[in-house]
Design an enzyme around this catalytic site. Sequence first.
Site, PDB file in Angstrom:
ATOM      1  N   LYS A  73       3.440   6.061   5.255  1.00 14.84           N
ATOM      2  CA  LYS A  73       2.630   4.889   4.892  1.00 14.84           C
ATOM      3  C   LYS A  73       2.563   3.917   6.264  1.00 14.84           C
ATOM      4  CE  LYS A  73       4.702   5.199   0.225  1.00 14.84           C
ATOM      5  NZ  LYS A  73       5.727   4.600  -0.610  1.00 14.84           N
TER       6      LYS A  73
ATOM      7  N   ARG B  32       4.665 -11.834   2.909  1.00 13.91           N
ATOM      8  CA  ARG B  32       6.089 -11.845   2.731  1.00 13.91           C
ATOM      9  C   ARG B  32       7.048 -11.392   3.980  1.00 13.91           C
ATOM     10  NH1 ARG B  32       7.117  -8.461  -2.962  1.00 13.91           N
ATOM     11  NH2 ARG B  32       9.326  -9.242  -2.414  1.00 13.91           N
TER      12      ARG B  32
ATOM     13  N   HIS C  27      -1.308 -16.879   6.072  1.00 10.38           N
ATOM     14  CA  HIS C  27      -0.413 -15.605   6.030  1.00 10.38           C
ATOM     15  C   HIS C  27      -0.904 -14.791   7.214  1.00 10.38           C
ATOM     16  CE1 HIS C  27      -0.161 -16.354   1.452  1.00 10.38           C
ATOM     17  NE2 HIS C  27       0.714 -16.995   2.095  1.00 10.38           N
TER      18      HIS C  27
ATOM     19  N   PRO D  28       0.763  -1.063  -0.020  1.00 11.46           N
ATOM     20  CA  PRO D  28       0.063  -0.114  -0.151  1.00 11.46           C
ATOM     21  C   PRO D  28       0.984   1.315   0.019  1.00 11.46           C
ATOM     22  CG  PRO D  28      -0.433  -1.423   1.942  1.00 11.46           C
ATOM     23  CD  PRO D  28       0.382  -2.208   0.889  1.00 11.46           C
ATOM     24  N   GLU D  29       0.396   2.310  -0.747  1.00 10.61           N
ATOM     25  CA  GLU D  29       1.052   3.520  -1.019  1.00 10.61           C
ATOM     26  C   GLU D  29       0.074   4.308   0.275  1.00 10.61           C
ATOM     27  OE1 GLU D  29       2.045   5.217  -4.507  1.00 10.61           O
ATOM     28  OE2 GLU D  29       2.164   2.985  -5.373  1.00 10.61           O
TER      29      GLU D  29
ATOM     30  N   ARG E 207      13.131  -0.346 -10.017  1.00  9.71           N
ATOM     31  CA  ARG E 207      11.810  -0.638  -9.782  1.00  9.71           C
ATOM     32  C   ARG E 207      11.171  -0.417 -11.353  1.00  9.71           C
ATOM     33  NH1 ARG E 207       9.974   0.647  -4.796  1.00  9.71           N
ATOM     34  NH2 ARG E 207       8.205  -0.621  -5.450  1.00  9.71           N
TER      35      ARG E 207
END
Length: 298
Positions: free
Chosen positions: A54, A137, A118, A2-3, A288
């Site tokens: 963030k 992750r 997760h 998320p940004e 990126r």
Amino acid sequence: MPELPEVETITNRLRPYLVGKRIAEVIKLHPKSFSSGQLLVVGYQITDVARRAKMIRIQLVDPNKKDRIRNPANGGKNKLNLLIHLKMTGQLIYVDQNHRVGGGHPTEDWIQALPSNHTRIEFHFMDGSKLFFNDQRVFGWIKVMSDEEVLQEFSKYALDITDPQFTLEYFSLAIAHSSRAIKVLIMDNTLMSGVGNIYACDSLNLARISPFHKANDLTADQVESLYNALKAIIQKGIDLGGATTDGKYIDVHGFAGKYQLQARVYDKKGQPCPNCGEKIMKEKLAGRGTYYCNTCQH
DNA sequence: TTAACTGTTGATAC
DNA sequence: AGTATCAACAGTTA
């Protein structure tokens, strides 16, 4: 991850559910997701949920020790914070006391299956509702912090793009003296906070500026149009509830965002540029994936 | 098998 | 000092 628009969406949708809740239990399913201190917050009550850069800040107070009895475990303070960073794949999912988010919900089956493989942390509240922190992750984190520690952490990040103090003058000064590529600068959170890869690519396309353009070579007009584009694109992201391009970002009820349906160039390699119709390119910049139009972005 | 991924930090080299 | 490039974190998918 998320940004800013995604974290803002999560924060705003979480706040009405969480404010007033008292924490009954914290279950740590993965040690790296919550390094220590999780027992400290048991019994504390949530007073606010807010976003900075963030990160999500959940403010807590100990209702039994309000300014009277000192709690030696946290230095005598009756206030604490949970600071959360979702990094690339973090999710916060809220369920009510019946482990539901509302009748006929399209993601009800998925919600019923929580905790999933997760799920890293579970918060159980005293009314039976729960908050799940999922993170495939395991880059994300939750930390217990005092108010002072929160402010210290926040001070590492420059002004949010959405901050009223983030003016054209501030933006111009922040990027004026660097020969680095402009896309790298607008994603540098020591200069400004909240812009990640999706909104950086789309803002540059709207402003018709190449992501590779050296910052100190931009004209004053270009700087101003990029400033306006950044503000507009970030606001659009917030208005549309964030972007879900790979299914990783979802809101507190499991819903995808809608920004990706109106994205300009991000994840649109080979498709027509919304400015000029030429094919959108994809190249690497600072490691990126960078989407842009080589025809109209200079 | 390899590369890619919406984030961030730190090491290294020029 | 400023900048560029990798690697690391870790798991899944194309």
